[in-house]
Design a protein around this motif. Structure first.
Motif, PDB file in Angstrom:
ATOM      1  N   ILE A 100       0.956  -1.387   0.022  1.00 36.36           N
ATOM      2  CA  ILE A 100      -0.037  -0.131  -0.016  1.00 36.36           C
ATOM      3  C   ILE A 100       0.827   1.316   0.163  1.00 36.36           C
ATOM      4  O   ILE A 100       2.013   1.263   0.247  1.00 36.36           O
ATOM      5  CB  ILE A 100      -0.851   0.192   1.289  1.00 36.36           C
ATOM      6  CG1 ILE A 100      -0.211  -0.115   2.445  1.00 36.36           C
ATOM      7  CG2 ILE A 100      -1.997  -1.057   1.122  1.00 36.36           C
ATOM      8  CD1 ILE A 100      -0.473   0.860   3.711  1.00 36.36           C
ATOM      9  N   CYS A 101       0.467   2.280  -0.387  1.00 34.43           N
ATOM     10  CA  CYS A 101       0.866   3.967  -0.184  1.00 34.43           C
ATOM     11  C   CYS A 101       0.585   4.025   1.181  1.00 34.43           C
ATOM     12  O   CYS A 101      -0.736   4.036   1.573  1.00 34.43           O
ATOM     13  CB  CYS A 101       0.167   4.668  -1.142  1.00 34.43           C
ATOM     14  SG  CYS A 101       0.482   6.443  -0.824  1.00 34.43           S
ATOM     15  N   LEU A 102       1.520   4.545   1.948  1.00 35.71           N
ATOM     16  CA  LEU A 102       1.352   4.725   3.430  1.00 35.71           C
ATOM     17  C   LEU A 102       0.443   5.921   3.599  1.00 35.71           C
ATOM     18  O   LEU A 102      -0.172   6.368   4.701  1.00 35.71           O
ATOM     19  CB  LEU A 102       2.658   4.770   4.266  1.00 35.71           C
ATOM     20  CG  LEU A 102       2.498   4.529   5.842  1.00 35.71           C
ATOM     21  CD1 LEU A 102       1.746   3.255   5.986  1.00 35.71           C
ATOM     22  CD2 LEU A 102       3.905   4.349   6.336  1.00 35.71           C
ATOM     23  N   ALA A 103       0.562   7.026   2.659  1.00 31.98           N
ATOM     24  CA  ALA A 103       0.138   8.303   2.956  1.00 31.98           C
ATOM     25  C   ALA A 103      -1.355   8.331   2.536  1.00 31.98           C
ATOM     26  O   ALA A 103      -2.056   8.883   3.335  1.00 31.98           O
ATOM     27  CB  ALA A 103       0.523   9.215   1.954  1.00 31.98           C
ATOM     28  N   CYS A 104      -2.062   7.242   2.001  1.00 31.38           N
ATOM     29  CA  CYS A 104      -3.415   7.055   1.746  1.00 31.38           C
ATOM     30  C   CYS A 104      -3.925   5.788   1.897  1.00 31.38           C
ATOM     31  O   CYS A 104      -5.457   5.529   2.040  1.00 31.38           O
ATOM     32  CB  CYS A 104      -3.874   7.393   0.396  1.00 31.38           C
ATOM     33  SG  CYS A 104      -3.484   6.389  -0.846  1.00 31.38           S
ATOM     34  N   ASN A 105      -3.155   4.811   2.406  1.00 29.31           N
ATOM     35  CA  ASN A 105      -3.717   3.392   2.744  1.00 29.31           C
ATOM     36  C   ASN A 105      -4.512   2.647   1.278  1.00 29.31           C
ATOM     37  O   ASN A 105      -4.855   1.649   1.816  1.00 29.31           O
ATOM     38  CB  ASN A 105      -4.829   3.468   3.829  1.00 29.31           C
ATOM     39  CG  ASN A 105      -4.051   3.273   5.228  1.00 29.31           C
ATOM     40  OD1 ASN A 105      -2.912   2.485   5.177  1.00 29.31           O
ATOM     41  ND2 ASN A 105      -4.483   4.016   6.065  1.00 29.31           N
ATOM     42  N   ASP A 129       0.405  11.443  -6.570  1.00 28.35           N
ATOM     43  CA  ASP A 129      -0.607  12.740  -5.836  1.00 28.35           C
ATOM     44  C   ASP A 129      -0.623  12.554  -4.407  1.00 28.35           C
ATOM     45  O   ASP A 129      -1.277  13.422  -3.919  1.00 28.35           O
ATOM     46  CB  ASP A 129      -2.066  12.058  -6.363  1.00 28.35           C
ATOM     47  CG  ASP A 129      -2.460  12.285  -7.901  1.00 28.35           C
ATOM     48  OD1 ASP A 129      -1.593  12.677  -8.400  1.00 28.35           O
ATOM     49  OD2 ASP A 129      -3.481  11.608  -8.256  1.00 28.35           O
ATOM     50  N   CYS A 130       0.026  11.614  -3.837  1.00 34.47           N
ATOM     51  CA  CYS A 130      -0.004  11.595  -2.351  1.00 34.47           C
ATOM     52  C   CYS A 130       1.335  12.315  -1.908  1.00 34.47           C
ATOM     53  O   CYS A 130       1.518  12.262  -0.620  1.00 34.47           O
ATOM     54  CB  CYS A 130      -0.053  10.183  -1.868  1.00 34.47           C
ATOM     55  SG  CYS A 130      -1.699   9.525  -2.090  1.00 34.47           S
ATOM     56  N   ARG A 131       2.037  12.831  -2.732  1.00 36.22           N
ATOM     57  CA  ARG A 131       3.104  13.591  -2.326  1.00 36.22           C
ATOM     58  C   ARG A 131       2.983  15.150  -2.190  1.00 36.22           C
ATOM     59  O   ARG A 131       2.068  15.554  -2.713  1.00 36.22           O
ATOM     60  CB  ARG A 131       4.213  13.438  -3.482  1.00 36.22           C
ATOM     61  CG  ARG A 131       4.880  12.105  -3.531  1.00 36.22           C
ATOM     62  CD  ARG A 131       5.768  12.004  -4.765  1.00 36.22           C
ATOM     63  NE  ARG A 131       6.083  10.353  -4.975  1.00 36.22           N
ATOM     64  CZ  ARG A 131       7.223   9.711  -4.753  1.00 36.22           C
ATOM     65  NH1 ARG A 131       8.071  10.423  -4.172  1.00 36.22           N
ATOM     66  NH2 ARG A 131       7.235   8.685  -4.837  1.00 36.22           N
TER      67      ARG A 131
HETATM   68 ZN   LIG Z   1      -1.523   7.148  -1.949  1.00 37.32          ZN
END
Ligand SMILES: [Zn+2]
Ligand SMILES: [Zn+2]
Length: 231
Positions: free
Chosen positions: A44-49, A60-62
Motif C-alpha cells: 500500500i501507499c502509506l499516505a492514503c492506505n 498524488d500523495c506527495r
Molecule cells: Zn497514496
C-alpha cells in the motif's frame, strides 16, 4: 545464576531451542513454521492506505516524507515472532527474521533497487535501550546488511527526546507524540543519499514518517521504509 536460568541454560545445551511458534524442539523458528510464513504480496501507499503495486507513495500523495513503504509479512504470523524477538530471544531470531526480509526483497525483485540505498533503523528511546540492552531493529539491520550485502548507516538517526509509548495513542496523537523526537548528527552528510529505514512492526507509520522527515532535512534524497508486518 537463579535455578530457573541454570535449568534453561542446561536444557539448551542438551536440546535445540523450542520453536517460538509451535514449541517443537527444532530450533527457535522450526523449518515447518518457517515454511508457513507468508510473504506479503499486496503493498500500500502509506499516505492514503490504498494499494500501490510496489509500495511507492502515489505521485498524488506527495509530498510525503516517505517515498515508499514495504511490508514483508502477515501481522498474525509475524507478531508472535517479533514479541519473542523483542523480549527474550533476540540473539537467536535476528537471523531468521533477516532471512525472511531478504526472501521478500528477492521475490519482489527489489534487491537491485535497494543496492543504491543505505540501510538504517529507528532508534529506541534511551530508557528502552537501557531497559532492553539492545535495539532489536538495529540488530536486524546489521544482520540484513550482512546477508543482503546492503551497506549500513550505523549512527544515522538519534533520539532527541523520549516519547510516550505509541501503543495507547490514536493516529493524530501518535504524529504529535513523535514530532521532533529524532535527529541526525550534524557531522553526517546525507546529501543525495538514499535511505532504507528498517523497523519491526508499523501501525500508523507516524514514527517512520517522522524519521523520514528528519533524514530528508539532513539532505537525504529518497527514504523508503521496510517493516516485517503492519499491525
Ligand atoms: Zn497514496
Ligand atoms: Zn515451529
Amino acid at each position: 545464576m537463579k535455578p530457573n536460568a541454570l535449568l534453561r541454560a542446561g536444557t539448551e545445551l542438551l536440546f535445540p531451542a523450542a520453536c517460538v511458534i509451535c514449541g517443537s524442539f527444532a530450533g527457535v523458528l522450526c523449518p515447518v513454521c518457517r515454511q508457513f510464513l507468508q510473504i506479503e504480496k499486496k503493498q500500500i501507499c502509506l499516505a492514503c492506505n490504498q494499494p500501490s503495486p510496489n509500495g511507492a507513495t502515489h505521485p498524488d500523495c506527495r509530498p510525503s516524507a516517505l517515498d515508499g513503504f514495504l511490508c514483508c509479512g502477515k501481522f498474525s504470523q509475524i507478531q508472535p515472532l517479533v514479541h519473542a524477538y523483542k523480549y527474550e530471544r533476540a540473539s537467536e531470531l535476528d537471523l531468521p527474521l533477516a532471512e525472511f526480509i531478504l526472501e521478500f526483497l528477492k521475490r519482489a525483485e527489489l534487491l537491485d533497487f535497494f543496492s543504491a540505498f543505505l540501510l538504517t533503523f529507528v532508534p529506541l528511546s534511551s530508557f528502552r535501550q537501557r531497559e532492553r540492552g539492545y535495539n532489536q531493529s538495529e540488530l536486524l539491520a546489521q544482520r540484513l546488511s550482512g546477508i543482503a550485502l546492503l551497506p549500513i548507516l550505523e549512527k544515522g538517526l538519534t533520539r532527541q527526546m523520549d516519547t510516550k509509548p505509541q501503543v495507547k495513542l490514536g493516529k493524530e496523537e501518535r504524529t504529535v507524540n513523535v514530532r521532533g523526537a529524532f535527529g541526525v548528527d550534524s557531522k553526517l552528510d546525507l546529501k543525495d543519499k538514499n535511505i532504507l529505514l528498517l523497523d519491526d512492526i508499523a501501525t500508523t507509520g507516524a514514527t517512520l514518517n517522522e524519521c523520514a522527515k528528519t533524514l530528508k532535512r539532513a539532505g537525504a534524497k529518497a527514504v523508503w521504509a521496510l517493516v516485517l508486518a503492519r499491525g
